[in-house]
Design an enzyme around this catalytic site. Structure first.
Site, PDB file in Angstrom:
ATOM      1  N   HIS A 425      -7.100 -12.266  17.585  1.00 50.47           N
ATOM      2  CA  HIS A 425      -5.790 -12.901  17.672  1.00 50.47           C
ATOM      3  C   HIS A 425      -4.989 -12.714  16.377  1.00 50.47           C
ATOM      4  O   HIS A 425      -3.782 -13.006  16.348  1.00 50.47           O
ATOM      5  CB  HIS A 425      -5.946 -14.390  17.985  1.00 50.47           C
ATOM      6  CG  HIS A 425      -4.755 -14.985  18.675  1.00 50.47           C
ATOM      7  ND1 HIS A 425      -3.631 -14.255  18.997  1.00 50.47           N
ATOM      8  CD2 HIS A 425      -4.502 -16.252  19.104  1.00 50.47           C
ATOM      9  CE1 HIS A 425      -2.748 -15.034  19.601  1.00 50.47           C
ATOM     10  NE2 HIS A 425      -3.256 -16.252  19.667  1.00 50.47           N
ATOM     11  N   ASP A 429      -1.435 -10.542  20.219  1.00 49.83           N
ATOM     12  CA  ASP A 429      -0.944 -11.794  20.769  1.00 49.83           C
ATOM     13  C   ASP A 429      -1.387 -11.942  22.225  1.00 49.83           C
ATOM     14  O   ASP A 429      -1.801 -10.970  22.870  1.00 49.83           O
ATOM     15  CB  ASP A 429       0.581 -11.864  20.682  1.00 49.83           C
ATOM     16  CG  ASP A 429       1.070 -11.925  19.243  1.00 49.83           C
ATOM     17  OD1 ASP A 429       0.332 -12.479  18.398  1.00 49.83           O
ATOM     18  OD2 ASP A 429       2.172 -11.411  18.967  1.00 49.83           O
TER      19      ASP A 429
END
Length: 454
Positions: A425, A429
């Site tokens: 992450h 995204d």
């Protein structure tokens, strides 16, 4: 080590010099004007003296065992750049006779096991590294005495003569009484006591212990320990590094496998006839992943923590996780974006065969920009894969099960598979991750999406 011809030449020169000096300790024979002598070091060399004139005659020489048998020191083969050392596991012991190319030991590295064969027929003189010892490239492993002859193979037992009279039927033998159930705990060595070591010459491959009869050891609370091999240590280290470094997050989806199963059933015979390969499901997911990685290049990228830069790769190398008895290996399919179904299936088949035979080289597993892990071969319904560093994402496949799903407002039973995408992450995204997984879902559920580039 001298060759046979050089040994003969040197022996001839020495014997000739000895004869010229008259060194004949065995005395002379009582022949008029003739004497014959033999030297102890050269029993087959003779000197004939006639009327004080020396006539030398050399019939033949025998070479020693040192000239015949060469003593060879076998060293550790060179490792790849990313591997510096490995652990030795001996398959043979001192005194064992080995044939040329027969495996003497295996060197287990962080990524694979390297087999060390015998360079020639011979007998193992000494093991220079203990079992389990660490070695680097070029480290001497063992010495081999060349014999020039392959070890004799055991002949199969001869079948009994067909004309032998049949034995009369006898009563069934009475089974032996069952072994008494142990009532005492086995002795466990104290952790403070160091394990007793044995010399390298005593190392012999040990057979697996016989399985205990069912119910024979009920109630026992025994345990045993085994050293963690280097491959498992490396896997544990890398996975823990991924957990400590990456901000891992997982998104899930499900895939209706009806169309891909129908396509496989319809074309598998023609595919096998043309390419001599079986059409599987893994090639569809590899092809779909390459298609989705081109649409979402950030999933194929990686963070360079040293320079704080994002490295985008213009090529796609997909690692396919394969479980073997020695642990998990991840051979790499390179340049997948340029491959068709047949190329992918052929590469998967070749890498799978090499993995099962423990023949994967370091180069087969080096690199990779994306990984696919198939837990479905073990029956996994649902799971969360862990990123294979330094990659940024991994796709987890699972087993195919018939489940009721809503199709066009009706409930139908379809073959369904859960898929999971774990991603870093820090770089990817949620929007890119979900879009990527949906692209794989669309390409697998309807392969025409790949042809139409939709």
């Amino acid at each position: 080590m001298l060759s046979r011809s050089r040994c003969v030449s040197r022996a001839f020169s020495r014997s000739l010099s000895a004869f010229q000096k008259g060194n004949c300790p065995l005395g002379r024979r009582s022949l008029p004007g003739v004497s014959l002598c033999q030297g102890p070091g050269y029993p087959n060399s003779r000197k004939v003296v006639i009327n004080n004139n020396s006539v030398f005659s050399v019939r033949f020489f025998r070479t020693t065992a040192v000239c015949k048998d060469d003593l060879v020191t076998v060293k550790t083969p060179a490792f790849a750049e990313s591997v510096t050392e490995g652990d030795v596991r001996w398959e043979k012991a001192v005194g064992d006779t080995v044939a040329e190319d027969e495996v003497v030991c295996e060197i287990e590295t962080d990524k694979t096991s390297v087999q060390v064969p015998s360079p020639a027929n011979g007998v193992i003189e000494a093991l220079l590294v203990p079992d389990g010892g660490k070695v680097e490239g070029g480290t001497p492993l063992f010495t081999l005495r060349k014999t020039g002859a392959a070890p004799a193979k055991a002949k199969p037992a001869e079948a009994p003569a067909a004309a032998a009279p049949k034995a009369e039927p006898t009563a069934a033998p009475v089974p032996p009484p069952a072994a008494p159930i142990p009532t005492q705990m086995p002795s466990v060595p104290s952790p403070s006591q160091p394990p007793s070591s044995k010399p390298v010459s005593a190392v012999k491959p040990t057979a697996a212990p016989p399985l205990a009869e069912p119910g024979a050891g009920k109630g026992l609370r025994s345990e045993h320990r085994e050293k963690m091999n280097r491959m498992r240590q490396r896997i544990a280290q890398r996975l823990k590094e991924a957990q400590n470094t990456c901000a891992m997050l997982t998104t899930f989806n499900e895939i209706d496998m009806s169309n891909i199963q129908e396509m496989r059933a319809r074309h598998k015979e023609a595919f096998l006839k043309k390419h001599n390969l079986k059409l599987g499901f893994m090639s569809a997911f590899v092809k779909a992943s390459a298609f989705a990685l081109q649409e979402q290049p950030v999933v194929n990228a990686v963070i360079d923590d040293t320079t704080k830069e994002v490295v985008y790769r213009d090529y796609i190398d997909i690692s396919v996780a394969v479980a073997t008895p020695r642990g998990l290996v991840v051979p790499v399919i390179r340049n997948v974006e340029a491959m068709n179904y047949a190329d992918i299936e052929r590469t998967i088949t070749e890498l799978g065969e090499k993995a099962r035979k423990n023949e994967l080289a370091i180069e087969d597993m080096d690199g990779g920009t994306f990984t696919i892990s198939n837990g479905g071969v073990f029956g996994s319904l649902f799971g969360t894969p862990i990123i294979n560093p330094p990659q940024s994402a991994i796709l987890g496949m699972h087993a195919i099960f018939d489940r009721p799903v809503a199709v066009g407002g009706k409930v139908e039973v379809r073959p369904m598979m859960y898929v999971a995408l774990t991603y870093d992450h820090r770089l990817i995204d949620g929007r890119e991750a979900v879009t990527f997984l949906r692209k794989i879902k669309a390409a697998v559920e309807d392969p025409r999406v790949l042809l139409l580039d939709l």
